[in-house]
Design an enzyme around this catalytic site. Structure first.
Site, PDB file in Angstrom:
ATOM      1  N   GLY A 126       0.932  -1.365   0.014  1.00 26.12           N
ATOM      2  CA  GLY A 126      -0.138   0.036   0.054  1.00 26.12           C
ATOM      3  C   GLY A 126       0.927   1.074   0.051  1.00 26.12           C
ATOM      4  N   HIS A 162      -0.391   0.444   9.520  1.00 25.13           N
ATOM      5  CA  HIS A 162      -1.545   0.848   8.905  1.00 25.13           C
ATOM      6  C   HIS A 162      -2.504   1.471  10.143  1.00 25.13           C
ATOM      7  CE1 HIS A 162      -0.293  -2.550   6.412  1.00 25.13           C
ATOM      8  NE2 HIS A 162      -0.477  -1.602   5.435  1.00 25.13           N
ATOM      9  N   PRO A 213       8.433  42.166  24.947  1.00 27.29           N
ATOM     10  CA  PRO A 213       8.927  41.152  26.069  1.00 27.29           C
ATOM     11  C   PRO A 213      10.477  41.695  26.424  1.00 27.29           C
ATOM     12  CG  PRO A 213       8.804  39.800  24.367  1.00 27.29           C
ATOM     13  CD  PRO A 213       8.288  41.161  24.052  1.00 27.29           C
ATOM     14  N   GLY A 214      11.364  41.979  25.543  1.00 22.73           N
ATOM     15  CA  GLY A 214      12.578  42.460  25.734  1.00 22.73           C
ATOM     16  C   GLY A 214      12.762  43.671  26.240  1.00 22.73           C
TER      17      GLY A 214
END
Length: 584
Positions: free
Chosen positions: A60, A225, A564-565
């Site tokens: 498959g 499978h 944020p910094g």
């Protein structure tokens, strides 16, 4: 596409995805071609098969790169594909066999995984080919170690099939007969075992997931499978998972036991079932090697990657093959198959895994020859206040960072704070401020990591030369702050207004430069103003468009919180002020 399942796969259509994938494989590999009217991948140099045994495998689709990726000199001569997780039709298998026969192959060996559909369809094609005078034989690969008492259907064929492709392909390329190849791989198969584990199901295009697996659970022993495994449990560490897997595979009470003993030499395949990161795969590889070596087993070769997948399943399988010198020679033989990895022919176990210690100078933070000075107590108190404040602000900074980054700004600053706290416990504060700044530069560079650690380390390193034991007045500190900020700008590539930590730092430093002309006793007023400028600068980043840093890749309308910094810088400066005010 089913109405029940929205499209989560990057395909054009459910009906065409297999054919288009095969076309993509062949178009990107000059050594491969497609058999017209069939889902069959062939070697494009079929003339080189004349007089040799040809190898055909398949199954498959959805297991890519298996099996088409293993077509090439030294491996498969052809591979036939069915629909996703569906056995290929006998007509296509027969067409592949006849193509190989017409090319002059002396015989055709079918390598088939032990699934009922594959056995039936390959078996039917084999019988039809024999009726047409083709010499055909079949090897069934059934190396799954999951079930201690397998049903009548027997053990499943899994990633160990790829080892059979390689060994049989090397023998065929070397001119071995059909009987010789069958005898060798049949013997080797007795020493191959595979076991899989998954943290998620997968879904066939257009369908719902193959099974339900709650977050935090894992399934041990499942098939490729999505067939159920043998045990469901909570996800634990990679080391524990691998130890459990190898223990299960080698359990002597199991009928599916891999007969592994101390002193054996093995080849290991760590196979990505589809969606594990390369980082996780490398962690698992390490665990597998160490676990086997601890059992007295020599790990001769390791394959790590995607070899027989299960669409997007987040899991992996371990295949272990007991290998003597002859088997290793076949394993190491060259192949042009596009999916076979470029492996070293050297034994994995017993080599040098850690290089000699790097030849670097002593780190400033390791220097224990510092002596205290009049500023040592003040600087210790300031540092302690900075560290405790950053730890208190950890989640707040993370929350701000999640809006436009990877959400770890607070964690990064907390790592630096904890490293400094740990250093403070065992060291004196040098009387020379420049030496302290050098120590801090080394600590944040090593412990913070990322761009923040590099920026802070740059700042501190550039500032360190401007404050010495004999030159540590307010003007010297202002010059140090200015030098540090300029180094950040030079190497980081950002400027005020770019929505970075500089939007808090630069206005504060501009204010601090007034210290060079401040009247006696006027320093605290300037420091207070600088702290206020930093806070205002950080707050103002709400309205700035990011032009540097990670947030610059995010759409501006999605970035509405302060950077944020910048908030972290304002927090640090506020902590300095608070500490100095308390000490006055």
């Amino acid at each position: 596409m089913s109405q029940m399942e929205p499209q989560r796969k990057l395909i054009n259509s459910v009906d065409s995805c297999v054919d288009e994938a095969l076309c993509g494989l062949v178009r990107s590999s000059r050594g491969l071609s497609l058999l017209q009217g069939h889902r069959v991948v062939l070697r494009s140099d079929l003339d080189n098969l004349r007089g040799k045994v040809a190898l055909l495998s398949g199954g498959g689709s959805g297991h890519e790169p298996a099996h088409g990726g293993y077509v090439g000199a030294g491996m498969l001569s052809a591979a036939v594909a069915g629909g996703v997780f569906a056995s290929p039709p006998p007509a296509s298998i027969l067409a592949a066999i006849l193509s190989l026969h017409r090319a002059g192959a002396s015989a055709v060996l079918l390598i088939v995984k032990n699934y009922t559909g594959d056995r039936l369809n390959f078996g039917l094609a084999a019988e039809q080919a024999r009726n047409r005078g083709v010499a055909v034989d079949m090897v069934i690969v059934a190396e799954d170690c999951a079930f201690e008492r397998p049903s009548k259907a027997g053990r499943r064929g899994l990633c160990g099939t790829v080892f059979v492709h390689k060994l049989a392909g090397a023998m065929a390329e070397d001119g071995s007969s059909l009987d010789q190849i069958v005898a060798k791989v049949t013997a080797v198969l007795k020493g191959i075992g595979t076991l899989g584990v998954s943290l998620s199901p997968c879904s066939v295009p257009g369908c719902l997931p193959s099974f339900d697996l709650p977050a935090g659970d894992m399934e041990l022993g499942l098939g490729i499978h999505g067939e159920p495994g043998i045990k469901r449990s909570k996800v634990t560490t990679a080391d524990e998972v691998v130890k459990t897997m190898i223990g299960h595979m080698t359990n002597p009470d199991s009928q599916s036991c891999l007969p592994l003993k101390s002193g054996d030499s093995v080849v290991v395949c760590v196979n990505n079932l589809g969606a594990l990161s390369c980082l996780e795969m490398a962690v698992v590889s390490r665990a597998a090697i160490i676990c086997l070596e601890n059992r007295g087993v020599t790990v001769a070769r390791v394959m790590c990657g995607s070899f027989m997948t299960s669409l997007e399943m987040a899991g992996m399988s371990l295949t272990v093959m007991i290998a003597d010198d002859q088997t290793l020679t076949l394993f190491d033989a060259k192949t042009s198959a596009p999916a076979w990895p470029n492996l070293s022919g050297a034994c994995v176990s017993g080599g040098r895994h850690v290089a000699a210690a790097p030849a670097t100078g002593a780190r400033p933070q390791d220097d224990d020859t510092h002596s205290e000075g009049p500023l040592s107590r003040v600087m210790r108190d300031v540092l302690e206040r900075i560290c405790s404040t950053l730890l208190e602000k950890q989640e707040e900074l993370n929350s701000l960072d999640r809006a436009a980054g990877d959400g770890d700004c607070g964690n990064t600053h907390a790592q630096g704070a904890r490293a400094i706290q740990e250093w403070l416990q065992g060291h004196v504060i040098p009387g020379c401020p420049g030496k302290l700044l050098s120590v801090l530069a080394g600590l944040v560079q090593e412990k913070m990591g990322g761009s923040s650690g590099a920026l802070y380390s740059l700042f501190l390193t550039a500032a360190a030369g401007h404050v010495t034991e004999g030159r540590s007045n307010a003007a010297a500190w202002a010059a140090a702050m200015h030098a540090g900020t300029q180094a950040m700008r030079r190497y980081g590539g950002a400027d005020p207004g770019d929505r970075t930590m500089l939007d808090a730092l630069c206005p504060a430093v501009e204010e601090l430069l007034k210290l060079t002309t401040a009247p006696p006793g006027g320093e605290m007023v300037i420091l207070q103003a600088a702290v206020q400028k930093a806070a205002s600068g950080a707050e103002a980043t709400r309205d700035l468009t990011a032009r540097a840093g990670r947030a610059s890749y995010i759409a501006a309308e999605r970035v509405t919180l302060p950077d944020p910094g910048a908030v972290a810088v304002a927090t640090i400066l506020r902590a300095v002020l608070d500490s100095l005010e308390v000490q006055k």
